[in-house]
Design an enzyme around this catalytic site. Structure first.
Site, PDB file in Angstrom:
ATOM      1  N   SER A 132      75.764  62.254  30.702  1.00 14.25           N
ATOM      2  CA  SER A 132      74.508  61.750  30.122  1.00 14.25           C
ATOM      3  C   SER A 132      74.698  61.660  28.616  1.00 14.25           C
ATOM      4  O   SER A 132      75.654  62.217  28.075  1.00 14.25           O
ATOM      5  CB  SER A 132      73.371  62.726  30.414  1.00 14.25           C
ATOM      6  OG  SER A 132      73.486  63.863  29.560  1.00 14.25           O
ATOM      7  N   ASP A 133      73.789  60.982  27.919  1.00 15.22           N
ATOM      8  CA  ASP A 133      73.807  61.107  26.464  1.00 15.22           C
ATOM      9  C   ASP A 133      73.090  62.424  26.104  1.00 15.22           C
ATOM     10  O   ASP A 133      72.500  63.091  26.962  1.00 15.22           O
ATOM     11  CB  ASP A 133      73.179  59.881  25.800  1.00 15.22           C
ATOM     12  CG  ASP A 133      73.650  59.733  24.348  1.00 15.22           C
ATOM     13  OD1 ASP A 133      74.238  60.692  23.803  1.00 15.22           O
ATOM     14  OD2 ASP A 133      73.424  58.680  23.745  1.00 15.22           O
ATOM     15  N   TYR A 134      73.137  62.749  24.838  1.00 14.54           N
ATOM     16  CA  TYR A 134      72.582  64.009  24.307  1.00 14.54           C
ATOM     17  C   TYR A 134      71.125  64.196  24.772  1.00 14.54           C
ATOM     18  O   TYR A 134      70.253  63.404  24.396  1.00 14.54           O
ATOM     19  CB  TYR A 134      72.623  63.887  22.787  1.00 14.54           C
ATOM     20  CG  TYR A 134      72.520  65.158  21.996  1.00 14.54           C
ATOM     21  CD1 TYR A 134      73.632  65.679  21.358  1.00 14.54           C
ATOM     22  CD2 TYR A 134      71.305  65.799  21.852  1.00 14.54           C
ATOM     23  CE1 TYR A 134      73.537  66.827  20.603  1.00 14.54           C
ATOM     24  CE2 TYR A 134      71.199  66.951  21.099  1.00 14.54           C
ATOM     25  CZ  TYR A 134      72.323  67.455  20.480  1.00 14.54           C
ATOM     26  OH  TYR A 134      72.233  68.592  19.719  1.00 14.54           O
TER      27      TYR A 134
END
Ligand code: BGC
Length: 749
Positions: free
Chosen positions: A296-298
């Site tokens: 996932s992104d942050y």
């Protein structure tokens, strides 16, 4: 059988198989199969999973942020041990250097199975966040080289520097296609053309994916399709736009062997990318047969709950993301805190966790993490001589000459006034995603001029004003007086590095602060002005370009940027870079890119101008860039064969100095069952020629590159007439030729 089912079936059967192995052969030899480096990564990963408890598997799915465990600059040893030993975390974000040794030691020596940690860090243009590393020009600059080989070498250099600090995974490159110059992250892209982004990005991936490190194609998908240039905004696009523009670079990355893919923060048509099963599980993993893992992104899983509001709870966010196919969660704790309960209560099938864990472990084995968990902490690799000279070559190739009234290259100048807030700005010159780098490692434009100019040339410097903020009349007076007493002014203006990159979008495309006044005041002195632009996006500054005698787009040119700029000003290097993003005349023209679905036959007599108050054309088109020499194009020929189109033509250097032409081939499909872009880039080549030298350029264009998505969204080449356009930019077409295809061609189905 479909890939996923095959994979799950394999997981189950091999778990049984590996347990048997464990009890028999390897038990006798006292070595577990997963520790046997002679076995392949797949078998080792399956063996390991067979030995893991649910908690241990869930731990591997989490990438924690060590910053959360740092108190007053020191890592909280107890907390970090808890995360590594008790929670079994699989990865850490942005932690590099000698400090990571101890964390890795805990993982390897103190956890039950000794699974090493995977350290991941953004290395967007070199391992630039790490102090002392080589800093290459920013990606938008690098793309102006149109040189996949260069990108590949930069990938390799970055990989070796990462490994030298224990980092085995980077979140690069961006495979996002640039759409809006206001968007801060345009600086991290390879420009606006999907084919060019694919070629350059995939070349970099191959360099980054050395034996011991991994790349990450991000942000999947359509993250760059912003609204108003604002970061993290929804992508409201059709399926056609997604397929035609935003997905091809990711498809190319997967074909190029990328190990990981990162989901985007944004939603597409109401579905957040991090919870988009169609996109991740069905398209990426099944249809494209991607066998790496998805991160996932942050915090983007947590965002399903507290930003997109599509999940009732962090637990539901975990369920949505895992079901969609996100294998690892970056930073937030939805997986680590909830997956066990979700499995125990029957909401989630443990097989989903096995699959995610398998994908992650398989990559850990592939990069040799179990054999060499600490990496080669070999500091001499950082910013080595070889990497510095690569940074210099990259800067030379990235710089684009936008205007030359004849002032360049500089000859017989006795005195140069170096003026402007970006002339001697070592940190700003490096651009975003750069940590603190020591001034000694950066050659600024002022220093470059001092290095390259003849000893007899007098070089004096006045800053004139800051990049942002109010102008001080006294400083301007000092700058104009220096300009008056010099033969020529080198005026370095632009953006500070924090005016681009995440999430620094802009609402204006002019020079920040009061730099415009500085340029105007200097121009009024009558001394010839060469404007050097140091910036991270196309700027709309036609008035300022008009008052300069020469304009050089240097972008953020990296640690060797000053030398490269000076070499170009003095003609030691002939500029060859060409724009990969369209420069608008005014913000009002945005969005603007060369291959819009525009009404092709729009003529002013019938319809009037597109804008009553402005030209329709851009200030500088895609593919544009000047040279100190001239090139002529002739003798276009071609033929269609079984695999595609072959074309050839002659390219000659008709000027007086050696030069490199980035020659571009566009194809226009004359009539199709759906509306398609006016023309699209299908190939390009960098050709080095000495004065008077002529080369026959031969290009093969596979059918795939001239294909379109039909009404049924299947990729085809439709029969009919096509025009080949060969030129030195998207709007400077030198040769044209027609060809016809008789049959429908299906691509890759
Ligand atoms: C960015 C990613 C980056 C990640 C880790 C996010 O905010 O969108 O591109 O890789 O942070 O630093």
């Amino acid at each position: 059988m479909r890939k996923r089912k095959r994979l799950l079936a394999l997981v189950l059967s091999l778990i049984v198989f590996s347990c048997c192995l464990g009890e028999n052969k390897f038990e006798q030899e006292k070595i577990a199969a997963y520790l046997n480096e002679n076995l392949d990564a797949e078998h080792r990963a399956l063996d390991l999973i067979g030995r893991m408890g649910l908690d241990e598997k869930i731990g591997q799915l989490w990438q924690a942020n060590p910053e959360e465990f740092i108190v007053e600059g020191e890592i909280d040893a107890e907390k970090i041990r808890e995360v590594i030993v008790d929670l079994g975390v699989g990865s850490f974000l942005s932690y590099a250097g000698e400090g990571l040794h101890e964390l890795q030691r805990i993982a390897v020596e103190e956890t039950r199975l000794g699974i090493p940690l995977l350290f991941g860090m953004d290395a967007i243009h070199g391992h630039a966040l790490y102090p002392g590393a080589a800093v290459f020009p920013v990606p938008l600059a690098l793309s102006s080289s149109w040189d996949p080989e260069l990108l590949n070498r930069i990938g390799e250099a970055t990989s070796s520097e990462m490994e030298a600090t224990g980092v085995r995974w980077t979140f690069a490159p961006l495979m996002d296609v640039a759409r809006d110059p206001r968007w801060g992250r345009i600086v991290e892209t390879f420009g606006e053309d999907p084919y060019l982004v694919s070629e350059l990005g995939t070349a970099m991936i191959k360099g980054l994916e050395s034996e011991h490190t991994m790349a990450c194609a991000k942000h999947f998908a359509a993250y760059s399709q912003t609204i108003g240039g604002r970061d993290y905004s929804p992508a409201d696009i059709s399926e056609r736009t997604l397929e035609e523009t935003f997905l091809p670079p990711f498809r190319s990355a997967v074909g190029g062997g990328v190990s990981t893919v990162m989901t985007a923060f944004n939603e597409i048509g109401g579905i957040p990318c991090t919870a988009n099963e169609d996109l991740i599980r069905n398209k990426l993993k099944e249809e494209w047969e991607f066998n790496g893992f998805v991160v996932s992104d942050y915090n983007s899983i947590q965002m399903l709950y507290n930003t997109h509001f599509v999940a009732e709870s962090p637990g539901e966010a975990a369920k949505l993301a895992l079901t969609a196919g996100v294998d690892m969660e970056m930073v937030s704790r939805c997986y680590i805190d909830n997956l066990k309960n979700l499995v125990d209560s029957g909401v989630i099938d443990e097989k989903l966790i096995d699959e995610a864990c398998f994908r992650i472990l398989q990559k850990k084995f592939e990069i040799g993490l179990f054999e060499d968990p600490y990496g080669s902490i070999e500091k001499t690799v950082l910013n080595s001589e070889e990497h510095r000279s690569l940074a210099l070559q990259a800067a030379r190739e990235s710089i684009v000459m936008l205007k030359n009234d004849g002032i360049l290259p500089l000859e017989n100048v006795e005195s140069i006034a170096v003026i402007g807030p970006l002339a001697d700005a070592s940190q700003d010159q490096l651009g975003g995603w750069t940590g603190e780098q020591s001034e000694e490692n950066v050659v600024t434009i002022l220093e470059g001029l001092r290095n390259v100019a003849p000893d007899t040339t007098k070089i004096e410097y006045e800053k004139g004003c800051d990049a942002v903020g109010k102008i001080n009349r006294k400083d301007i007076r000092k700058a104009t007086s220096l300009a008056r007493r010099s033969d020529v002014v080198v005026l370095a203006v632009g953006e500070p590095s924090n005016y681009s990159s995440e999430p620094n979008s802009r609402a204006f495309l002019g020079l920040p602060g009061e730099q415009k006044n500085l340029v105007e005041e200097i121009a009024k002195t009558g001394t010839p002005v060469i404007m050097i632009l140091v910036n991270g996006r196309p700027l709309a500054i036609p008035d300022l370009i008009a008052v300069a005698d020469g304009v050089i787009e240097a972008w953020f040119p990296g640690e060797e940027g000053g030398n490269a700029v000076a070499e170009i000003l003095f003609g030691r290097v002939n500029p060859s870079g060409k724009l990969t993003v369209t420069f608008p005349r005014e913000l009002g023209q945005v969005p603007i890119w060369y291959n819009h679905h525009l009404q092709k036959n729009w003529d002013h007599e019938t319809y009037g101008k597109r804008y009553v108050d402005l030209e329709d054309t851009p200030l500088f088109p895609f593919g544009y860039g000047l040279s100190y020499t001239t090139f002529s194009y002739s003798n276009l020929g071609g033929r269609v064969d079984r695999d595609g189109i072959k074309i050839w033509y002659d390219l000659e250097n008709t000027g007086e100095v050696p030069g490199t032409e980035i020659t571009q081939i566009y194809i226009q499909d004359k009539r199709a069952s759906v509306v398609i872009p006016d023309k699209k880039l299908c190939s390009f080549k960098r050709v080095d020629l000495n004065p008077g030298e002529k080369e026959r350029v031969e290009i093969a264009i596979p059918f795939e590159r001239i294909s379109l998505m039909g009404r049924d969204m299947k990729k085809v080449v439709e029969p009919g007439e096509f025009e080949v356009l060969v030129g030195s930019s998207s709007s400077c077409i030198m040769l044209r030729g027609l060809f016809e295809l008789a049959d429908l061609i299906h691509i890759g189905q």
